[in-house]
Write a protein that holds these residues in place. Structure first.
Motif, PDB file in Angstrom:
ATOM      1  N   ASP A  61      33.366  32.193  16.723  1.00  0.00           N
ATOM      2  CA  ASP A  61      32.611  33.456  16.762  1.00  0.00           C
ATOM      3  C   ASP A  61      32.494  33.992  15.329  1.00  0.00           C
ATOM      4  O   ASP A  61      33.500  34.213  14.646  1.00  0.00           O
ATOM      5  N   SER A  62      31.238  34.235  14.924  1.00  0.00           N
ATOM      6  CA  SER A  62      30.997  34.606  13.526  1.00  0.00           C
ATOM      7  C   SER A  62      31.748  35.877  13.102  1.00  0.00           C
ATOM      8  O   SER A  62      32.191  35.991  11.963  1.00  0.00           O
ATOM      9  N   ARG A 119      25.555  33.504   8.958  1.00  0.00           N
ATOM     10  CA  ARG A 119      26.510  34.573   8.579  1.00  0.00           C
ATOM     11  C   ARG A 119      27.771  33.963   7.984  1.00  0.00           C
ATOM     12  O   ARG A 119      28.244  34.382   6.928  1.00  0.00           O
ATOM     13  N   PHE A 150      17.768  19.566  24.800  1.00  0.00           N
ATOM     14  CA  PHE A 150      18.820  20.413  25.389  1.00  0.00           C
ATOM     15  C   PHE A 150      18.381  21.875  25.428  1.00  0.00           C
ATOM     16  O   PHE A 150      18.530  22.561  26.432  1.00  0.00           O
ATOM     17  N   ILE A 210      27.867  20.324  21.136  1.00  0.00           N
ATOM     18  CA  ILE A 210      28.746  21.448  20.758  1.00  0.00           C
ATOM     19  C   ILE A 210      30.012  21.431  21.627  1.00  0.00           C
ATOM     20  O   ILE A 210      31.137  21.488  21.117  1.00  0.00           O
ATOM     21  N   ARG A 257      17.198  26.632  28.226  1.00  0.00           N
ATOM     22  CA  ARG A 257      16.536  27.937  28.173  1.00  0.00           C
ATOM     23  C   ARG A 257      15.549  28.082  29.326  1.00  0.00           C
ATOM     24  O   ARG A 257      15.404  29.159  29.897  1.00  0.00           O
ATOM     25  N   PRO A 313      28.008  29.427  27.398  1.00  0.00           N
ATOM     26  CA  PRO A 313      28.130  28.181  26.658  1.00  0.00           C
ATOM     27  C   PRO A 313      29.150  28.293  25.534  1.00  0.00           C
ATOM     28  O   PRO A 313      29.450  29.389  25.062  1.00  0.00           O
ATOM     29  N   VAL A 314      29.650  27.118  25.135  1.00  0.00           N
ATOM     30  CA  VAL A 314      30.456  27.032  23.919  1.00  0.00           C
ATOM     31  C   VAL A 314      29.476  27.199  22.754  1.00  0.00           C
ATOM     32  O   VAL A 314      28.363  26.670  22.794  1.00  0.00           O
ATOM     33  N   THR A 315      29.881  27.958  21.744  1.00  0.00           N
ATOM     34  CA  THR A 315      28.917  28.253  20.666  1.00  0.00           C
ATOM     35  C   THR A 315      29.463  27.895  19.281  1.00  0.00           C
ATOM     36  O   THR A 315      30.671  27.768  19.074  1.00  0.00           O
ATOM     37  N   LEU A 316      28.556  27.785  18.359  1.00  0.00           N
ATOM     38  CA  LEU A 316      28.848  27.681  16.934  1.00  0.00           C
ATOM     39  C   LEU A 316      28.423  29.007  16.319  1.00  0.00           C
ATOM     40  O   LEU A 316      27.551  29.677  16.877  1.00  0.00           O
ATOM     41  N   PRO A 317      28.991  29.397  15.204  1.00  0.00           N
ATOM     42  CA  PRO A 317      29.874  28.648  14.319  1.00  0.00           C
ATOM     43  C   PRO A 317      31.326  28.586  14.784  1.00  0.00           C
ATOM     44  O   PRO A 317      31.797  29.459  15.506  1.00  0.00           O
ATOM     45  N   SER A 328      20.708  28.615  12.155  1.00  0.00           N
ATOM     46  CA  SER A 328      21.184  29.530  13.204  1.00  0.00           C
ATOM     47  C   SER A 328      21.644  30.852  12.593  1.00  0.00           C
ATOM     48  O   SER A 328      22.367  30.856  11.591  1.00  0.00           O
ATOM     49  N   PRO A 329      21.251  31.971  13.175  1.00  0.00           N
ATOM     50  CA  PRO A 329      21.638  33.267  12.594  1.00  0.00           C
ATOM     51  C   PRO A 329      23.151  33.455  12.551  1.00  0.00           C
ATOM     52  O   PRO A 329      23.680  33.998  11.584  1.00  0.00           O
ATOM     53  N   LEU A 348      25.173  24.300  13.145  1.00  0.00           N
ATOM     54  CA  LEU A 348      24.236  23.772  14.151  1.00  0.00           C
ATOM     55  C   LEU A 348      23.095  22.993  13.497  1.00  0.00           C
ATOM     56  O   LEU A 348      22.396  23.519  12.624  1.00  0.00           O
TER      57      LEU A 348
HETATM   58  N1  GSH Z   1      28.754  35.810  19.229  1.00  0.00           N
HETATM   59  C1  GSH Z   1      28.624  34.455  18.780  1.00  0.00           C
HETATM   60  C2  GSH Z   1      27.274  33.910  19.154  1.00  0.00           C
HETATM   61  C3  GSH Z   1      27.114  32.501  18.675  1.00  0.00           C
HETATM   62  C4  GSH Z   1      25.891  31.832  19.268  1.00  0.00           C
HETATM   63  O1  GSH Z   1      25.236  32.353  20.184  1.00  0.00           O
HETATM   64  N2  GSH Z   1      25.609  30.642  18.747  1.00  0.00           N
HETATM   65  C5  GSH Z   1      24.491  29.869  19.241  1.00  0.00           C
HETATM   66  C6  GSH Z   1      23.669  29.352  18.089  1.00  0.00           C
HETATM   67  S1  GSH Z   1      22.944  30.696  17.188  1.00  0.00           S
HETATM   68  C7  GSH Z   1      25.025  28.677  20.007  1.00  0.00           C
HETATM   69  O2  GSH Z   1      25.905  27.978  19.529  1.00  0.00           O
HETATM   70  N3  GSH Z   1      24.512  28.454  21.219  1.00  0.00           N
HETATM   71  C8  GSH Z   1      24.894  27.333  22.028  1.00  0.00           C
HETATM   72  C9  GSH Z   1      24.086  27.287  23.304  1.00  0.00           C
HETATM   73  O3  GSH Z   1      23.341  28.217  23.580  1.00  0.00           O
HETATM   74  O4  GSH Z   1      24.235  26.295  24.016  1.00  0.00           O
HETATM   75  C10 GSH Z   1      28.842  34.395  17.265  1.00  0.00           C
HETATM   76  O5  GSH Z   1      28.480  35.366  16.581  1.00  0.00           O
HETATM   77  O6  GSH Z   1      29.379  33.398  16.770  1.00  0.00           O
END
Ligand code: GSH
Length: 234
Positions: free
Chosen positions: A76-77, A26, A139, A48, A144, A61-65, A21-22, A11
């Protein structure tokens, strides 16, 4: 970018080549620790879904990593961690990060959210726009605030000192059983905690030193001194 190298979707923020990003930290820490060659694709929040949405059908949402290894996509980490442990097996020199067992590691990962992160989440979220890239910031604030209301109001009355209670079990654990979270050797738990602290430090540079110094017995501070040098974006 070479065809055979693993690709890591991380990210973006406002500072080039900087992981924050936490969840992404990881994955990055595991890749770097295992010395797995990889290329990073930096993705801004609003991109993303268009970049890796196909890996997470129906998820919002779709998330990273996310990683791509050959033809295999993993998101998903936690799933990425298990995949990397399985496909890049440990050696004598680089032992498994699953220690003492997968259940303990998974519990710690979840506890990190429930304890330290929860203790400070209202302090963290309003500080994030300041370090994001421009489109990421727009965004993040929009999505948020749709979800939680004004970030400015959220920040009111929030203090770093709230983290003391959230992190106290870490100091106790390290004091009794350290120097690492799982005892004598480094494990994924250490990386989960370090990843979380890296995120906090983006919110307010130097705040982690203050947090570890909440505990005069000094075990958390010593742990941070040992682990922090690993947090380099390679
Ligand atoms: N459980 C997921 C959580 C991942 C997550 O929440 N990623 C956040 C960044 S820290 C993200 O991509 N958020 C996208 C958004 O909120 O639109 C993991 O561990 O990969």
């Amino acid at each position: 970018m070479s065809a055979s190298k693993l690709v890591f979707y991380d990210l973006l923020c406002g500072t080039p080549n900087t992981c924050w990003s936490p969840s992404c930290w990881r994955t990055r820490l595991v890749l770097q620790h295992k010395r797995i060659p990889f290329d990073t694709v930096w993705v801004s929040y609003p991109d993303i879904a268009s970049t890796v949405g196909h890996t997470q059908p129906g998820r919002d949402p779709v998330t990273l990593p996310v990683i791509k290894n050959g033809d295999t996509w993993v998101y998903d980490s936690w799933e990425i961690f298990l995949y990397l442990e399985q496909h890049f097996p440990s050696t004598e020199e680089i032992p498994s990060l699953i220690y003492p067992n997968v259940e303990a590691v998974y519990f710690f990962e979840n506890w990190t959210h429930a304890g330290p992160v929860e203790s400070l989440i209202l302090w963290i979220l309003p500080r994030m726009p300041a370090f994001l890239d421009e489109s990421g910031r727009e965004f993040f604030v929009r999505t948020r605030e749709d979800q939680f209301g004004s970030l400015e109001e959220m920040a009111e009355g929030q203090q770093l000192e709230q983290a003391e209670g959230g992190f106290e079990p870490i100091e106790f654990l390290l004091k009794r059983y350290g120097p690492y979270i799982a005892g004598e050797r480094v494990s994924y738990q250490d990386f989960v905690l370090l990843a979380t602290l890296q995120w906090f430090d983006m919110c307010e540079p130097g705040c982690v030193r203050k947090i570890v110094n909440f505990f005069p017995t000094g075990h958390f501070a010593r742990w941070y001194g040992m682990l922090h040098p690993l947090a380099v974006t390679q």
